[in-house]
Write a protein that holds these residues in place. Structure first.
Motif, short mmCIF file in Angstrom:
data_model
loop_
_atom_site.label_atom_id
_atom_site.label_comp_id
_atom_site.label_asym_id
_atom_site.label_seq_id
_atom_site.Cartn_x
_atom_site.Cartn_y
_atom_site.Cartn_z
N ILE A 122 0.82 -1.23 0.00
CA ILE A 122 0.00 0.00 0.00
C ILE A 122 0.85 1.26 0.00
CG2 ILE A 122 -1.86 -1.17 1.24
CD1 ILE A 122 -0.99 0.50 3.72
N LYS A 123 2.19 1.12 -0.07
CA LYS A 123 3.06 2.29 0.06
C LYS A 123 2.78 3.34 -1.02
CE LYS A 123 6.83 4.48 1.60
NZ LYS A 123 6.97 5.60 0.67
N LEU A 148 -0.43 5.14 -0.32
CA LEU A 148 -0.29 6.01 0.84
C LEU A 148 0.43 7.30 0.46
CD1 LEU A 148 -0.48 6.45 3.95
CD2 LEU A 148 1.73 5.28 4.12
N ASP A 149 1.48 7.20 -0.37
CA ASP A 149 2.29 8.37 -0.72
C ASP A 149 1.49 9.43 -1.47
OD1 ASP A 149 4.54 7.46 0.50
OD2 ASP A 149 5.46 6.61 -1.30
N LYS A 179 -1.36 10.48 -0.73
CA LYS A 179 -2.04 11.32 0.27
C LYS A 179 -1.09 11.78 1.38
CE LYS A 179 -6.55 9.02 -0.18
NZ LYS A 179 -7.65 8.36 0.57
N SER A 196 5.72 9.58 2.80
CA SER A 196 6.26 8.85 3.96
C SER A 196 7.52 8.11 3.58
CB SER A 196 5.22 7.86 4.49
OG SER A 196 4.95 6.87 3.50
N ASP A 255 -7.63 -2.06 2.34
CA ASP A 255 -6.44 -1.23 2.15
C ASP A 255 -6.75 0.24 2.38
OD1 ASP A 255 -5.00 -3.47 1.61
OD2 ASP A 255 -4.88 -3.15 -0.57
N GLN A 256 -7.90 0.69 1.89
CA GLN A 256 -8.25 2.09 2.04
C GLN A 256 -8.43 2.44 3.52
OE1 GLN A 256 -8.20 4.30 -0.46
NE2 GLN A 256 -8.51 5.87 1.13
N ILE A 274 -5.00 2.67 5.13
CA ILE A 274 -4.32 3.92 4.79
C ILE A 274 -4.88 5.07 5.63
CG2 ILE A 274 -4.07 5.67 2.96
CD1 ILE A 274 -3.89 3.29 0.97
N GLU A 275 -6.19 5.13 5.76
CA GLU A 275 -6.81 6.19 6.56
C GLU A 275 -6.39 6.08 8.04
OE1 GLU A 275 -10.97 5.82 5.87
OE2 GLU A 275 -10.86 6.55 3.80
N ILE A 322 -3.52 4.81 9.13
CA ILE A 322 -2.12 5.25 9.22
C ILE A 322 -2.05 6.78 9.24
CG2 ILE A 322 0.07 5.36 7.96
CD1 ILE A 322 -0.49 2.48 7.01
N ILE A 323 -2.81 7.43 8.36
CA ILE A 323 -2.80 8.89 8.29
C ILE A 323 -3.30 9.49 9.60
CG2 ILE A 323 -3.85 10.89 7.14
CD1 ILE A 323 -3.88 9.18 4.56
#
Length: 719
Positions: A237-238, A241-242, A244, A247, A344-345, A348-349, A351-352
């Protein structure tokens, strides 16, 4: 520092990771900081250089076993399981014979390692023959199916269970909390690889990894062999993620990860930007401290890293691991538990939302390694605990300072104290009073001590019906009876009751006839010291040991107060006793083969036989006369008494010797604290390891000594 060095043995086996080895390394480091012990660590599995145990201990690797099926199921060995067990048994026995440990610690057993149970139990049985203290060392949660009856059987030889958790968390288990278990638990606090002060400069670490303009996410696959799925997903997912959230990832895997899987992960990481990969790194906790977000599974060390640093942390408990799930739930105030079933979505949310979010401060001190080291250090040396049950007595000895008090140790406190005594390593409980045999519950108390696997020593005046004492004998290992003269009238006068000599003599004779000869304790006073040697042939048919002790703190008081009363010796009387009467006592003891102890006495003569003492005195009588008074001076040397003995008075105060009984000194109170917590406390630790004769806080060093009867001096160490 004390000359004697304790010997501590650790045994551990980790089938896949580094958790057990890491804890042992940190505890060994804490032990070395105390510097009282020699340490041997037996590694039952593959060699594990990564935790760095060898820096603090001698590491001995057994022919290793691996799991045959899955992570923890079954055993396999290159030479065959049976052959490996035989070879290992021979090695373990040789280690026992050569090292002779005072204390042995078994990591995770008997709460796991069932496939090694026969080997470990046999080894423990051999260690117990040498009076080795046995401990189990476990993390914060054990969640597995166990046979409770089998657990009870395996727990029986253990003196304590060291739980590396906080009391507030408790010992979370998947089996019934038996009384046999709860009485042995000591919550040390969490064992962490670093202390907060050692985490380094956060910004310097970020500059080292060149992550100043991005969110730095530190990812651990754990120390084991099963974290690659988590890493695979995060790498996957990197790129999303990047878009948004710019990292940079640092991924650390355990040393035991399959090389092919590591190569596969490394290849996928290189396909993405801003991902660095490394195997196990001892500085990992420093990286967590500097990170904007830490992501790991729910292992003990991973959660500790989050609690120690306060860094924002997401925890993915291993699906098959109930312990990791419980740990993540319990610490959800400090970490963010994540269900790996989320999309995955959603991930990601999450992690953010978590990255850079202020962490919650864990409120409890994480000093588990220090507390564990201190308790094991105490257990190497501690021998006995004297408990003054109450102050009531059926005699009226004038020199007794307790007769003016009315105190009794509550039954509940007594029982709790006995249960905890074994955990700190005590082997013998010495009961005194007052007169302990007067207590209605004395038989119950003696039985309780024996049921807890401890020896019993009873101090009594012998003034009771012989049948009553005979009734108690099956619970007593040693009886100490106080007698003060061969003259019945003088003894009765000292003890404050007519007929005391006759009754006590009957008790002594009964014990001897029952095959339990008592120890005779004599108090030396100005009114009885002449003729004490006549006591030896009188009691020789009934006893094989005697001690002669100067009344209370007579000489010190005389030096201080320079006054005369019936308890204080003159210079002439003391000289007469030590160089005339004491010589006669020693001769009689040599003739009747009686073990004798004179107190106080010349240091180099303590513990020697009567014959050896007589030879030494005869060879240098003038020399001993010239330095006679040095016996009563604090000598500035380290005192071993606090490391060998405990005393608990009916007030609940814990002290170390008779000099502290009346001084008001206390190193803890068992009404207010658990005995284990007292012996690992800073005050207790500092005193027992630094106690010096003639130096605070012993009461003697607070006084000015009038040595040589008028020449005022002070001890140089206390000045």
């Amino acid at each position: 520092m004390l000359e004697r060095r304790g010997r501590i043995l650790f045994y551990y086996h980790h089938f896949g990771g580094l958790g057990h080895g890491t804890r042992i390394a940190v505890i060994c480091k804490a032990l070395k900081e105390i510097d009282h012990c020699d340490i041997v660590v037996i590694n039952s599995g593959r060699k594990q250089p990564e935790p760095g145990i060898q820096e603090y201990a001698t590491v001995l690797d057994l022919p290793f076993f691996e799991a045959e099926h899955g992570l923890f199921s079954g055993l396999k060995a290159g030479e065959g399981v049976d052959a490996a067990f035989r070879k290992r048994a021979a090695i373990l026995n040789k280690i026992r014979e050569k090292f002779k440990p005072d204390v042995a610690v078994f990591e995770h057993f008997p709460f796991g390692r069932g496939s090694l149970a026969k080997e470990i139990s046999s080894f423990i049985e051999l260690l117990k023959k040498d009076d080795c203290r046995i401990y189990s060392s476990v993390r914060d949660i054990i969640d597995q199916e166990v046979n409770v009856q089998e657990l009870r059987r395996h727990l029986k030889p253990f003196d304590g269970v060291l739980v590396h958790s906080d009391k507030q968390m408790g010992f979370m288990t998947g089996f019934e909390q038996t009384e046999e278990l709860t009485n042995k638990l000591f919550f040390t606090g969490r064992v962490v690889s670093h202390q907060k002060k050692d985490l380094g400069d956060r910004e310097a670490i970020r500059r080292k990894f060149n992550v100043a303009d991005r969110k730095w996410i530190v990812i651990s696959a754990g120390g084991g062999i099963d974290g690659e799925k988590l890493v695979q997903r995060l790498i996957g997912i990197k790129s999303l993620l990047d878009k948004k959230f710019p990292s940079s990832f640092l991924i650390t895997t355990g040393p035991n990860i399959d090389p092919a899987k590591y190569a596969e992960l490394e290849q996928k990481a290189r396909a993405q930007k801003d991902i660095a990969m490394t195997r196990f790194d001892g500085d990992f906790v420093r990286y967590v401290n500097a990170a904007d977000l830490s992501i790991s599974m729910g292992g003990y060390n991973s959660v500790n890293n989050a609690l120690l640093t306060g860094a924002p942390t997401m925890i993915f408990p291993r699906t098959s691991d109930g312990e990791q799930k419980k740990r993540a739930e319990y610490f959800s105030k400090y970490v963010e538990p994540v269900n790996e079933a989320m999309s995955d979505q959603e991930l990601i949310e999450k992690i953010i939302a978590c990255a850079g979010k202020p962490g919650s401060v864990y409120p409890y001190p994480m000093q588990g390694a220090q507390a564990t080291a201190r308790l094991l250090d105490v257990a190497c040396d501690i021998d006995s605990m004297k408990i003054r049950l109450d102050t009531e007595c059926n005699l009226f000895c004038e020199m007794c300072s307790w007769k003016k008090q009315t105190l009794a140790l509550p039954k509940g406190t007594f029982k709790g104290l006995i249960q905890r005594a074994r955990v700190v390593g005590v082997r013998t409980i010495s009961l005194t009073g007052g007169e302990p045999t007067m207590l209605p519950e004395i038989k119950e108390s003696l039985e309780f001590i024996k049921d807890n696997g401890l020896k019993v020593s009873l101090s009594t005046n012998g003034y009771l019906e012989p049948d009553r004492l005979k009734e108690l004998m099956s619970y007593i290992d040693v009886v100490d009876i106080s007698m003060d003269s061969d003259d019945p009238d003088l003894h009765d006068k000292i003890r404050g009751k007519v007929g005391a000599f006759e009754v006590s003599m009957k008790s002594i004779q009964m014990l001897a006839q029952a095959g339990r000869p008592p120890h005779i304790n004599v108090t030396i006073r100005p009114d009885n010291f002449k003729g004490l040697h006549r006591m030896v042939p009188l009691f020789a048919p009934y006893s094989d040991s005697m001690s002669f002790t100067l009344v209370d703190t007579t000489m010190i008081k005389q030096m201080i107060e320079k006054r005369t009363d019936r308890y204080l010796f003159s210079d002439e009387q003391l000289t007469d006793f030590y160089f005339n009467e004491a010589i006669l006592i020693l001769k009689e003891c040599a003739r009747h083969k009686i073990k004798v102890r004179l107190s106080p006495f010349f240091d180099e003569l303590k513990g020697k036989s009567a014959v050896d003492i007589l030879k030494r005195l005869a060879s240098d009588k003038n020399g001993y006369r010239d330095r006679f008074r040095t016996m009563f001076h604090p000598n500035g040397k380290g005192c071993s008494i606090p490391r060998n003995y405990l005393r608990v008075n009916p007030s609940g105060n814990l002290v170390f010797c008779c000099f502290q009984d009346d001084s008001g000194a206390s190193w803890g109170n068992v009404f207010q604290q658990d005995l284990c917590d007292i012996v690992v406390s800073d005050g207790y630790f500092q005193f027992t390891n630094n106690a010096v004769e003639g130096k605070d806080p012993c009461w003697m060093c607070k006084k000015t000594l009038k040595a040589n009867y008028g020449q005022e001096t002070t001890c140089a160490r206390s000045a």
